[in-house]
Design a protein around this motif. Structure first.
Motif, PDB file in Angstrom:
ATOM      1  N   GLN A 114      19.463 -16.458   6.064  1.00  0.00           N
ATOM      2  CA  GLN A 114      19.438 -15.252   5.064  1.00  0.00           C
ATOM      3  C   GLN A 114      18.685 -15.659   3.466  1.00  0.00           C
ATOM      4  N   ALA A 115      19.424 -17.207   3.243  1.00  0.00           N
ATOM      5  CA  ALA A 115      19.099 -17.614   1.867  1.00  0.00           C
ATOM      6  C   ALA A 115      17.579 -18.021   2.118  1.00  0.00           C
ATOM      7  N   TRP A 116      17.126 -18.507   2.967  1.00  0.00           N
ATOM      8  CA  TRP A 116      15.598 -19.034   3.152  1.00  0.00           C
ATOM      9  C   TRP A 116      14.679 -17.654   3.296  1.00  0.00           C
ATOM     10  N   LEU A 117      15.160 -16.684   3.648  1.00  0.00           N
ATOM     11  CA  LEU A 117      14.259 -15.366   3.873  1.00  0.00           C
ATOM     12  C   LEU A 117      14.044 -14.846   2.486  1.00  0.00           C
ATOM     13  N   GLU A 118      15.462 -14.932   1.569  1.00  0.00           N
ATOM     14  CA  GLU A 118      15.614 -14.742   0.047  1.00  0.00           C
ATOM     15  C   GLU A 118      14.364 -15.206  -0.573  1.00  0.00           C
ATOM     16  N   VAL A 119      13.852 -16.457  -0.135  1.00  0.00           N
ATOM     17  CA  VAL A 119      13.050 -17.288  -0.980  1.00  0.00           C
ATOM     18  C   VAL A 119      11.773 -16.846  -0.390  1.00  0.00           C
ATOM     19  N   CYS A 120      11.489 -16.745   0.728  1.00  0.00           N
ATOM     20  CA  CYS A 120       9.991 -16.335   1.362  1.00  0.00           C
ATOM     21  C   CYS A 120       9.663 -14.798   1.413  1.00  0.00           C
ATOM     22  N   ASP A 121      10.662 -14.102   1.550  1.00  0.00           N
ATOM     23  CA  ASP A 121      10.237 -12.530   1.727  1.00  0.00           C
ATOM     24  C   ASP A 121       9.325 -11.944   0.524  1.00  0.00           C
TER      25      ASP A 121
END
Lengths: 125, 125
Positions: free
Chosen positions: A91-98
């Motif tokens: 989830q933290a990764w997607l908050e960066v990529c999204d």
């Protein structure tokens, strides 16, 4: 000649191709974030049986696109995707990529593509 | 954590992602032509070490795109591509497919994409 049929020694594999727009101003940052030295969520992809995962970039006209290819080798795709989505580090990764990405019209994330061809090509020996 | 480095048991593989436009009026014909029962040039791809070859389709806005992914496992990519291009049956195949496609601006055929990420993901055991 029917190469779609897995040989008896071949694992069952679900091949997935996906596409999404990348904001042009984020190309350099996205590239750096995905550079090999960055661990990202590689271990989580492995945990949920997403193997042989590549992401490619290409500018088409004035827009940039990402294309992803991976092979799912687990036994329950929906369950593994749901479990991956619950991982706090994912989830933290997607908050960066999204925020770098712009989904295609009608999509909320990566758009799954239609596979129309497959050829194993491996030496049948 | 460096998944780009092949493990000792892994073959050397060049992963290639490509994109090209498909004429919207040709989508159904292209799909049928690439259906699994059609032998196409599958044997020639194998002969020149193009393995694990997938083609995906996707409409983006008013346009259709094809995305191809394959793995080259031979020892001389340029020589194998040149030899494949000289195969009369491959030339005949391209004479059927090429008119259905519209290369991206500045390209004469499939456009090679930039790979920015790779994760093997296979169980390291």
């Amino acid at each position: 000649m029917n190469s779609m049929k897995p040989q008896s020694t071949e694992r069952r594999v679900k091949r997935v191709g996906m596409v999404i727009r990348l904001r042009p101003e984020c190309v350099a940052e996205y590239r750096a974030l995905h550079a090999d030295s960055h661990p990202g969520v590689r271990d989580l992809l492995a945990k949920y049986h997403l193997e042989n995962f590549s992401i490619f970039l290409r500018r088409i006209g004035q827009e940039w696109f990402e294309f992803a290819y991976y092979e799912y080798t687990g036994a329950d795709f929906a369950a593994d995707m749901a479990a991956l989505a619950r991982e706090p580090r994912n989830q933290a990764w997607l908050e960066v990529c999204d925020p770098m990405q712009l989904p295609l019209d009608g999509e909320t994330g990566w758009a799954v593509m239609e596979q129309v061809y497959y050829n194993c090509g491996a030496d049948p020996l």
